[in-house]
Design a protein around this motif. Structure first.
Motif, PDB file in Angstrom:
ATOM      1  N   PRO A  81       0.831  -1.209   0.000  1.00  0.00           N
ATOM      2  CA  PRO A  81       0.000   0.000   0.000  1.00  0.00           C
ATOM      3  C   PRO A  81       0.863   1.255   0.000  1.00  0.00           C
ATOM      4  N   GLY A  83       0.373   5.491   0.066  1.00  0.00           N
ATOM      5  CA  GLY A  83      -0.494   6.656   0.140  1.00  0.00           C
ATOM      6  C   GLY A  83      -0.232   7.596  -1.027  1.00  0.00           C
ATOM      7  N   SER A 110      -3.891   1.608  -0.245  1.00  0.00           N
ATOM      8  CA  SER A 110      -3.622   2.375   0.981  1.00  0.00           C
ATOM      9  C   SER A 110      -4.877   3.105   1.462  1.00  0.00           C
ATOM     10  N   GLN A 130      -5.921  -1.441   3.106  1.00  0.00           N
ATOM     11  CA  GLN A 130      -5.087  -1.170   4.287  1.00  0.00           C
ATOM     12  C   GLN A 130      -5.629   0.044   5.025  1.00  0.00           C
ATOM     13  N   TYR A 132      -5.102   2.781   8.316  1.00  0.00           N
ATOM     14  CA  TYR A 132      -4.468   3.336   9.505  1.00  0.00           C
ATOM     15  C   TYR A 132      -5.624   3.580  10.460  1.00  0.00           C
ATOM     16  N   THR A 158      -2.227  -1.408   9.596  1.00  0.00           N
ATOM     17  CA  THR A 158      -0.815  -1.053   9.773  1.00  0.00           C
ATOM     18  C   THR A 158      -0.592  -0.584  11.205  1.00  0.00           C
ATOM     19  N   LYS A 257       0.068  -5.500   9.567  1.00  0.00           N
ATOM     20  CA  LYS A 257       1.275  -5.074   8.845  1.00  0.00           C
ATOM     21  C   LYS A 257       2.147  -4.197   9.744  1.00  0.00           C
ATOM     22  N   HIS A 281       8.144  -0.700   7.175  1.00  0.00           N
ATOM     23  CA  HIS A 281       7.497   0.380   6.419  1.00  0.00           C
ATOM     24  C   HIS A 281       8.465   0.957   5.373  1.00  0.00           C
ATOM     25  N   GLY A 282       9.337   0.088   4.871  1.00  0.00           N
ATOM     26  CA  GLY A 282      10.312   0.573   3.887  1.00  0.00           C
ATOM     27  C   GLY A 282      11.285   1.575   4.498  1.00  0.00           C
ATOM     28  N   ASP A 311       7.765  -7.152   3.595  1.00  0.00           N
ATOM     29  CA  ASP A 311       8.147  -6.114   2.637  1.00  0.00           C
ATOM     30  C   ASP A 311       9.300  -5.321   3.199  1.00  0.00           C
ATOM     31  N   SER A 312       9.811  -4.396   2.416  1.00  0.00           N
ATOM     32  CA  SER A 312      10.910  -3.475   2.752  1.00  0.00           C
ATOM     33  C   SER A 312      12.213  -3.908   2.088  1.00  0.00           C
ATOM     34  N   GLY A 313      12.501  -3.290   0.969  1.00  0.00           N
ATOM     35  CA  GLY A 313      13.782  -3.508   0.295  1.00  0.00           C
ATOM     36  C   GLY A 313      13.779  -4.547  -0.803  1.00  0.00           C
ATOM     37  N   ARG A 315      13.718  -5.820  -4.281  1.00  0.00           N
ATOM     38  CA  ARG A 315      13.892  -5.204  -5.606  1.00  0.00           C
ATOM     39  C   ARG A 315      14.124  -6.237  -6.705  1.00  0.00           C
ATOM     40  N   GLY A 334       7.120  -1.858  -2.648  1.00  0.00           N
ATOM     41  CA  GLY A 334       6.514  -0.530  -2.605  1.00  0.00           C
ATOM     42  C   GLY A 334       7.039   0.398  -3.671  1.00  0.00           C
ATOM     43  N   ARG A 335       8.078   1.187  -3.336  1.00  0.00           N
ATOM     44  CA  ARG A 335       8.532   2.314  -4.169  1.00  0.00           C
ATOM     45  C   ARG A 335       8.612   2.027  -5.671  1.00  0.00           C
TER      46      ARG A 335
HETATM   47  C1  LIG Z   1       5.205   6.545  -1.092  1.00  0.00           C
HETATM   48  C2  LIG Z   1       4.894   5.526  -0.037  1.00  0.00           C
HETATM   49  C3  LIG Z   1       3.694   5.588   0.626  1.00  0.00           C
HETATM   50  C4  LIG Z   1       3.379   4.623   1.590  1.00  0.00           C
HETATM   51  N1  LIG Z   1       2.150   4.654   2.180  1.00  0.00           N
HETATM   52  C5  LIG Z   1       1.799   3.640   3.007  1.00  0.00           C
HETATM   53  C6  LIG Z   1       0.478   3.584   3.508  1.00  0.00           C
HETATM   54  O1  LIG Z   1      -0.367   4.412   3.214  1.00  0.00           O
HETATM   55  N2  LIG Z   1       0.180   2.556   4.349  1.00  0.00           N
HETATM   56  C7  LIG Z   1       1.107   1.594   4.701  1.00  0.00           C
HETATM   57  O2  LIG Z   1       0.778   0.679   5.459  1.00  0.00           O
HETATM   58  N3  LIG Z   1       2.355   1.635   4.207  1.00  0.00           N
HETATM   59  C8  LIG Z   1       2.707   2.624   3.373  1.00  0.00           C
HETATM   60  N4  LIG Z   1       3.965   2.642   2.840  1.00  0.00           N
HETATM   61  C9  LIG Z   1       4.900   1.535   3.145  1.00  0.00           C
HETATM   62  C10 LIG Z   1       4.734   0.416   2.120  1.00  0.00           C
HETATM   63  O3  LIG Z   1       3.491  -0.201   2.233  1.00  0.00           O
HETATM   64  C11 LIG Z   1       5.804  -0.668   2.287  1.00  0.00           C
HETATM   65  O4  LIG Z   1       5.828  -1.093   3.631  1.00  0.00           O
HETATM   66  C12 LIG Z   1       7.208  -0.196   1.881  1.00  0.00           C
HETATM   67  O5  LIG Z   1       7.150   0.713   0.807  1.00  0.00           O
HETATM   68  C13 LIG Z   1       8.041  -1.387   1.468  1.00  0.00           C
HETATM   69  O6  LIG Z   1       9.352  -0.997   1.222  1.00  0.00           O
HETATM   70  P1  LIG Z   1       9.955  -0.734  -0.242  1.00  0.00           P
HETATM   71  O7  LIG Z   1       9.421   0.584  -0.695  1.00  0.00           O
HETATM   72  O8  LIG Z   1      11.412  -0.714   0.033  1.00  0.00           O
HETATM   73  O9  LIG Z   1       9.530  -1.871  -1.141  1.00  0.00           O
HETATM   74  C14 LIG Z   1       4.310   3.605   1.898  1.00  0.00           C
HETATM   75  C15 LIG Z   1       5.527   3.565   1.225  1.00  0.00           C
HETATM   76  C16 LIG Z   1       5.824   4.507   0.259  1.00  0.00           C
HETATM   77  C17 LIG Z   1       7.135   4.409  -0.474  1.00  0.00           C
END
Ligand SMILES: Cc1cc2nc3c(=O)[nH]c(=O)nc-3n(C[C@H](O)[C@H](O)[C@H](O)COP(=O)(O)O)c2cc1C
Length: 385
Positions: A81, A83, A110, A130, A132, A158, A257, A281-282, A311-313, A315, A334-335
């Motif tokens: 997700p 935002g 999101s 998802q 908040y 989350t 999450k 959360h990345g 998640d997180s990292g 690629r 995510g990104r």
């Molecule tokens: C631009 C952006 C917005 C995000 N918004 C949310 C969100 O609204 N809710 C949430 O649970 N996580 C949010 N996240 C975290 C992502 O869901 C995810 O945990 C994270 O991006 C994973 O890491 P990665 O970007 O390295 O793949 C956001 C991440 C990014 C990059």
């Protein structure tokens, strides 16, 4: 402007998005917090493992399908997700949901989004939602009701945002929520006319000024406003008791999450979670919080039949296989999906999905594994401590 099919891996979308997006919006996607310790370690953690491939296995047929929460998905990778996706790309939430849905991979919409959740549920049934949790606890059950009525069957809560993170990079880049009209924002717009015309003005003309639509049961603040009033109140007082109340109310699948501690995974499961996403959360919340890959084995160990996702990292296909070998059922990215969709719309999202899912299939073949169930700690080794 590079063509979207010139992207050969997920990382290639970042530079394309940097050229296309006004700086505040690009930095909002790219950013971590403070020293970026977690962002950096999220990548490094994968380098701490190496593969030990099996030789001369018949890999002429490879099955990447995975069963998750009663559904079958084509590949063990989904869209995390994000935002404000409809700010970086035209109708971003719908584009991601449709692209992922048609490719047969999980997509999480999101709650901090600018398109009504009902619209996404109708156009892409099967998308996960998802949330908040609203700080005003009276609002929680109203939001959960709204999500159920819209037809979502998987709710992701989350839990790693008890207080607002220290996003210095947003301040440096001029990003606020809502965005404040300023000379700097105007200049950024003028130097990125494609985004202004094809995303922002097109959205305003066809759908009106975007608002935060889904933080509550009712509509929130507009995305562009002079008053920087936050769309959500403090949620520091939210506890597991609120999760227990949601579990009683929500009849669908419940996913938590943002878990990093084994003890929290145990509590989540005791609370009735149907799945967990191990995530920092990345690297966008507590700087220096541990990379999810490093705690995955201990959490997978206690989870039993409850699917553990991560998640997180992520690629690369190889990152996905390492996470699965350490106990994840599925992972999310995510990104890169944000960058790909911002740059190339639906074509960009499709390209990104195709790149990562093809890598997974190819890497399984090279590893000598034909089914995801056969990925275990036996195919990798930790090479750094
Ligand atoms: C631009 C952006 C917005 C995000 N918004 C949310 C969100 O609204 N809710 C949430 O649970 N996580 C949010 N996240 C975290 C992502 O869901 C995810 O945990 C994270 O991006 C994973 O890491 P990665 O970007 O390295 O793949 C956001 C991440 C990014 C990059």
């Amino acid at each position: 402007m590079a063509r979207i099919d010139q992207a050969l891996c997920l990382d290639d979308f970042e530079a394309m998005a940097q050229r296309h997006l006004p700086r505040p919006i690009f930095e909002y996607i790219r950013g971590g917090v403070e020293t970026n310790a977690s962002v950096d370690d999220n990548r490094r953690a994968f380098q701490d493992y190496a593969f030990i491939p099996r030789a001369l296995v018949d890999v002429s047929s490879i099955d990447t399908s995975v069963s998750l929460l009663g559904k079958q998905y084509r590949s063990p990778v989904g869209i995390a997700p994000m935002g404000l996706s409809a700010l970086s790309s035209y109708r971003g939430d719908l584009v991601l949901a449709q692209a992922g849905g048609q490719a047969g991979i999980p997509v999480i919409m999101s709650g901090s989004s600018l398109i009504r959740l009902e619209e996404v549920a109708t156009s892409s049934p099967g998308t996960w939602f998802q949330a908040y949790l609203p700080g005003d606890v009276q609002e929680i059950s109203k939001l959960v009701d709204r999500v159920a009525q819209a037809g979502f069957t998987t709710l992701v809560i989350t839990v790693d945002t008890p207080v607002a993170a220290n996003r210095e990079n947003n301040i440096r880049a001029g990003f606020t929520t809502p965005l404040r009209p300023s000379a700097r924002l105007l200049l950024d717009g003028l130097t990125h006319p494609r985004w202004v015309c094809n995303t922002f003005l097109r959205t305003c003309v066809r759908h009106g000024m975007p608002h935060f639509e889904n933080n509550y049961a009712t509509r929130g603040a507009p995305i562009l406003s002079r008053n920087v009033l936050r769309d959500y109140s403090d949620r520091g007082h939210i506890s597991w008791n609120h999760l227990r109340a949601i579990r009683k109310q929500w009849k669908g699948a419940l996913v938590i999450k943002g878990i990093l501690r084994k003890a929290d995974a145990v509590t989540a499961i005791e609370t009735g979670a149907d799945a967990i996403i191990v995530s920092n959360h990345g690297g966008r919340q507590l700087d220096g919080s541990i990379s999810p890959l490093r705690v995955l084995p201990e959490i997978a160990d206690i989870a039993g039949d409850i699917p553990v996702m991560l998640d997180s990292g992520i690629r690369r296909g190889t990152d996905v296989l390492k996470a699965l070998a350490l106990g994840a059922r599925c992972v999310f990215v995510g990104r890169p999906f944000g960058y790909a969709t911002a740059t190339g719309g639906r074509k960009g999202a499709d390209r990104a999905i195709n790149l990562i899912t093809s890598e997974i299939t190819r890497d399984l073949g090279l590893l000598g594994v034909t089914r995801l169930q056969d990925l275990s700690a036996d195919v990798i080794r930790k090479i750094h401590d």
